[in-house]
Design an enzyme around this catalytic site. Structure first.
Site, PDB file in Angstrom:
ATOM      1  N   ASP A 360       0.865  -1.184   0.000  1.00  0.00           N
ATOM      2  CA  ASP A 360       0.000   0.000   0.000  1.00  0.00           C
ATOM      3  C   ASP A 360       0.905   1.239   0.000  1.00  0.00           C
ATOM      4  O   ASP A 360       2.122   1.138   0.186  1.00  0.00           O
ATOM      5  CB  ASP A 360      -0.853  -0.055   1.286  1.00  0.00           C
ATOM      6  CG  ASP A 360      -1.909   1.047   1.360  1.00  0.00           C
ATOM      7  OD1 ASP A 360      -2.300   1.585   0.307  1.00  0.00           O
ATOM      8  OD2 ASP A 360      -2.341   1.360   2.489  1.00  0.00           O
ATOM      9  N   GLU A 363       2.723   5.095  -3.887  1.00  0.00           N
ATOM     10  CA  GLU A 363       2.732   6.087  -4.999  1.00  0.00           C
ATOM     11  C   GLU A 363       4.066   6.813  -5.093  1.00  0.00           C
ATOM     12  O   GLU A 363       4.437   7.169  -6.217  1.00  0.00           O
ATOM     13  CB  GLU A 363       1.579   7.070  -4.799  1.00  0.00           C
ATOM     14  CG  GLU A 363       0.213   6.437  -4.953  1.00  0.00           C
ATOM     15  CD  GLU A 363      -0.178   5.499  -3.810  1.00  0.00           C
ATOM     16  OE1 GLU A 363       0.251   5.760  -2.671  1.00  0.00           O
ATOM     17  OE2 GLU A 363      -0.873   4.512  -4.077  1.00  0.00           O
ATOM     18  N   ASP A 440      -8.956   3.856  -2.464  1.00  0.00           N
ATOM     19  CA  ASP A 440      -9.961   4.263  -1.480  1.00  0.00           C
ATOM     20  C   ASP A 440     -11.222   4.813  -2.124  1.00  0.00           C
ATOM     21  O   ASP A 440     -11.442   6.026  -2.195  1.00  0.00           O
ATOM     22  CB  ASP A 440      -9.358   5.284  -0.515  1.00  0.00           C
ATOM     23  CG  ASP A 440      -8.228   4.668   0.295  1.00  0.00           C
ATOM     24  OD1 ASP A 440      -8.128   3.418   0.319  1.00  0.00           O
ATOM     25  OD2 ASP A 440      -7.439   5.420   0.888  1.00  0.00           O
TER      26      ASP A 440
HETATM   27  O1  MIG Z   1      -3.594   6.101   4.752  1.00  0.00           O
HETATM   28  O2  MIG Z   1      -3.522   0.818   5.729  1.00  0.00           O
HETATM   29  O3  MIG Z   1      -5.894   2.275   0.445  1.00  0.00           O
HETATM   30  O4  MIG Z   1      -6.904   0.070   1.812  1.00  0.00           O
HETATM   31  O5  MIG Z   1      -6.863   0.173   4.629  1.00  0.00           O
HETATM   32  C1  MIG Z   1      -4.427   4.997   4.589  1.00  0.00           C
HETATM   33  C2  MIG Z   1      -4.668   1.572   5.906  1.00  0.00           C
HETATM   34  C3  MIG Z   1      -3.613   3.761   4.396  1.00  0.00           C
HETATM   35  C4  MIG Z   1      -4.855   3.064   2.450  1.00  0.00           C
HETATM   36  C5  MIG Z   1      -5.376   1.881   1.697  1.00  0.00           C
HETATM   37  C6  MIG Z   1      -6.429   1.180   2.509  1.00  0.00           C
HETATM   38  C7  MIG Z   1      -5.854   0.765   3.845  1.00  0.00           C
HETATM   39  C8  MIG Z   1      -5.294   1.980   4.578  1.00  0.00           C
HETATM   40  N1  MIG Z   1      -4.312   2.670   3.735  1.00  0.00           N
END
Ligand code: MIG
Length: 727
Positions: A360, A363, A440
């Site tokens: 995650d 980016e 999200d």
């Molecule tokens: O700043 O890890 O898109 O699926 O649950 C949020 C927490 C960070 C973004 C992800 C989301 C995940 C969440 N993450």
């Protein structure tokens, strides 16, 4: 190499082994030869270089598996030519005129409808919760790729081989602006859009066969904790007989959000937890983010600092940005030694019984700054044949380099298992390393509806394995919205329910008995279709055709289908029509409504309609609780005859795990059915090449009729003639 023939599986799959070494190994040809030139680089495929092209700033390619080989000048009759120019602001631009009546698709992960005409997209990987930033025209991934389908159904693809920040404007033509150097363009001409998409996979890489468990239903939230809650949720699925394969561990499992660590109170025994999950046929996927907490004494930070592995500021100092753990350093994945180190971190981690990894925030996302990421002039040092350059050049491939290292690490840790990685950020070609989800989204009707064209356009941009958060991430869906979403869920290639921190519970039973039953019915349908779905994944990995496809793929010449994005296809033989799709545009010819569940299952008003293509046979299996119980010994074959009374279908099978299929341990069964003059059906199943024994023994035929499905009795022969009962 023939690609459409399932029989070439082993040969083709073996070639995947060399993908890692090919990517980034392309030699940079001398720049003088390429500037302003163009050449054929394959059948009906050409490359065009801008006059300003500088190979040192653009190569090696991240999109292409290998450097294209020039095969002479552009051939006579070639239709699509890009024009290179510099706009008033000094930006390097590409313009391609678009004939009237041409429909545009692709451009990756995008909001809006399936048809991309008129859209403007920014390609700059961005953490975009709720898709609010930039009106949703800048998301987590970058696919500089446009699929154009002409009036007559012929098609071409435009690939801009550029990682730098850029924008695509499809207002009245194709216009691409690079906010970096001038990029080369590859154009693919084919008779059909399907052939263009297949060529894209040959150019940028094929998805490898995922483990079968990754095709099951998956339950997630931010976050299930402590470990007792994880056990509780998993065991509820078994108690309630709702099928599920995977439960997900989000950031709360970590100690102070430090990656590769486990919270000592919430998750004191991850191995014990995973053993329990495995004992009830669950798999677990755990999150790893790229930001490494800046803390002396924390092993990941210490190792990275000792190795001098962090992305640097323009002054050559360690760059720090805040994410969940507070101030963090970021691995410079352009450096080969960093990727190697990162891969190595997975050895002890996977030894905790972890089955898959969720990357995650790659980016990369940085908190508390307006740009939401690191400065564009940060320094990435490269290595091998990747030159040192600024972040602006490597931003869009940060995630792709991370998942490449992740995949390699998991594979090294578990060499006999198929790796499963899910990534939020990616770049065109990322399908060779990971599946993806659409970030999200929100628990709203518009995001439910939009998820369909999002997944479709990802598929048309080379990524066959994707899906949104079922139920929506931000907010809490009401009963009706959740029921509608879970009913569509089984038809996304990646089928996972996920929700944000502190939202209402979103498990299938959280909405009461009625929605629990709707969910069970929906998920039962996915597991019954698993023989067909698994075959589609095989097809996607071999040919590059998406798993979920736009309806116009059924008849690319029929222009009335070109904007349909409520209904969609699952493979080539099924059209899925959601309940909210009133009067969807449907292809001509025979498409018959089928049902999978026993005729006694109540019509609940939520399950989408399924239409089967005349001439096809779809293999279905029994209801199971997870793919650990997946069996193809008894098949119900859905037979929908064409106008000549014939139908056929294929079913791919292998061990569902490991790499035996690369050595010939797989099988493709071919089914045929013919309606005879006396109304009886003559059926045969012929196993094709491969030595995998799928234990296929019992067959039953199911034919759609106006009164519902008509079933034959069970037969234990692979060739038989049956008389179907009257309905
Ligand atoms: O700043 O890890 O898109 O699926 O649950 C949020 C927490 C960070 C973004 C992800 C989301 C995940 C969440 N993450």
């Amino acid at each position: 190499m023939k690609k459409n023939n399932m029989k070439t599986l082993p040969g083709l799959f073996l070639s995947f082994g060399i993908i890692f070494s090919l990517a980034f190994s392309g030699k940079c040809p001398a720049q003088s030869k390429m500037s302003g030139t163009s050449a054929m680089i394959g059948t009906e495929m050409a490359v065009f270089y801008p006059p300003e092209f500088k190979s040192g700033e653009m190569l090696p390619s991240f999109a292409l598996l290998k450097e294209p080989v020039q095969q002479g000048g552009i051939k006579k009759g070639w239709k699509v030519f890009p024009k290179f120019y510099i706009d008033g602001k000094g930006n390097n631009c590409i313009a391609i005129p678009v004939e009237k009546g041409t429909d545009l698709y692709g451009t990756g992960e995008v909001t809006g409808g399936l048809r991309r005409n008129g859209k403007k997209i920014m390609l700059w990987n961005t953490d975009n919760p709720g898709y609010h930033i930039g009106k949703g025209n800048v998301l987590y991934q970058t696919h500089p790729w446009i699929l154009a389908v002409r009036k007559d159904g012929s098609a071409y693809g435009v690939l801009v081989d550029n990682t730098w920040k850029q924008s695509i404007d499809l207002s009245d033509s194709i216009k691409v602006v690079s906010y970096g150097p001038a990029a080369r363009v590859i154009i693919v001409e084919r008779n059909t859009p399907q052939k263009v998409v297949e060529e894209l996979a040959d150019l940028t890489g094929h998805m490898q066969m995922p483990p079968l468990w990754a095709l099951g239903y998956q339950q997630s939230r931010w976050s299930y904790y402590p470990d007792s809650r994880v056990r509780e949720v998993a065991s509820q699925f078994r108690k309630r007989k709702i099928p599920c394969d995977v439960i997900w561990m989000d950031i709360h499992y970590m100690q102070d959000y430090k990656i590769f660590t486990f919270d000592s109170l919430r998750f004191p025994d991850p191995l014990g937890l995973n053993k329990y999950l495995h004992s009830i046929n669950f798999r677990s996927v755990w999150m790893i983010d790229p930001g490494v907490k800046k803390q002396k004494g924390y092993f990941v930070y210490d190792q990275g600092s000792a190795g001098n592995y962090w992305i640097q500021t323009p002054q050559g100092k360690e760059f720090n940005g805040s994410v969940w753990p507070g101030p963090c350093a970021f691995p410079d994945f352009t450096m080969p030694q960093v990727r190697k180190w990162w891969s190595g971190l997975y050895k002890d981690y996977m030894a905790q019984g972890i089955d898959g990894v969720w990357n995650d925030m790659n980016e990369p996302s940085v908190f508390n700054v307006e740009s939401k990421t690191m400065p564009e002039d940060n320094i990435q040092r490269g290595g091998g044949n990747l030159p040192k350059d600024i972040h602006l050049r490597y931003h869009n491939v940060f995630g792709m380099l991370m998942i490449k290292a992740t995949r390699e690490g998991i594979l090294k840790a578990n060499p006999d298992k198929r790796p499963f990685v899910l990534s939020r950020a990616s770049y065109i070609g990322g399908q060779r390393y990971a599946a993806t989800w659409t970030g999200d989204n929100m628990s709203t009707w518009s995001h439910l509806k939009m998820s369909i064209p999002m997944v479709l356009n990802l598929g048309l941009s080379g990524q066959p394995f994707s899906g949104p958060d079922i139920g929506g991430f931000i907010g809490s869906p009401d009963k009706d919205l959740f029921a509608n979403w879970i009913a569509i869920g089984p038809f996304y290639p990646f089928c996972r329910n996920h929700t944000t921190v502190n939202s209402a519970n979103q498990e299938p039973w959280a909405y009461g008995r009625e929605v629990e039953d709707i969910s069970r019915r929906a998920l039962d349908r996915r597991y019954m279709l698993m023989p067909y779905i698994y075959t589609l994944f095989c097809q996607a990995s071999v040919t590059g055709l998406p798993v979920m496809r736009p309806v116009f793929f059924a008849d690319p010449k029929d222009r009335s289908l070109r904007s349909e994005d409520r209904a969609f296809m699952l493979g080539g033989d099924l059209i899925i029509v959601p309940r909210w799709a009133e009067n969807p545009a449907l292809p001509k010819g025979i498409w018959k409504e089928i049902s999978l569940l026993s005729p006694k299952a109540p019509e609940d008003g939520y399950q989408p309609k399924m239409l089967q293509r005349g001439g096809s046979i779809i293999p279905t299996a029994g209801i199971i609780q997870s793919t650990a119980d997946f069996k193809t010994d008894s098949l119900t074959l859905l037979v929908c005859f064409d106008k000549h009374g014939k139908a056929e279908g294929l079913m791919y099978g292998d061990a569902g795990e490991g790499f035996g299929y690369l050595k010939g341990h797989y099988v493709v069964d071919k089914f045929t059915a013919v309606k005879m003059q006396d109304g009886k059906i003559s059926f045969s199943c012929i196993p094709g090449q491969g030595d995998y024994d799928n234990e296929l023994k019992y067959f039953r035929i199911a034919v759609p009729s106006s009164g519902g499905m008509v079933y034959s009795s069970w037969m234990n022969k692979s060739k038989f003639v049956v008389k179907m009962p009257k309905k």
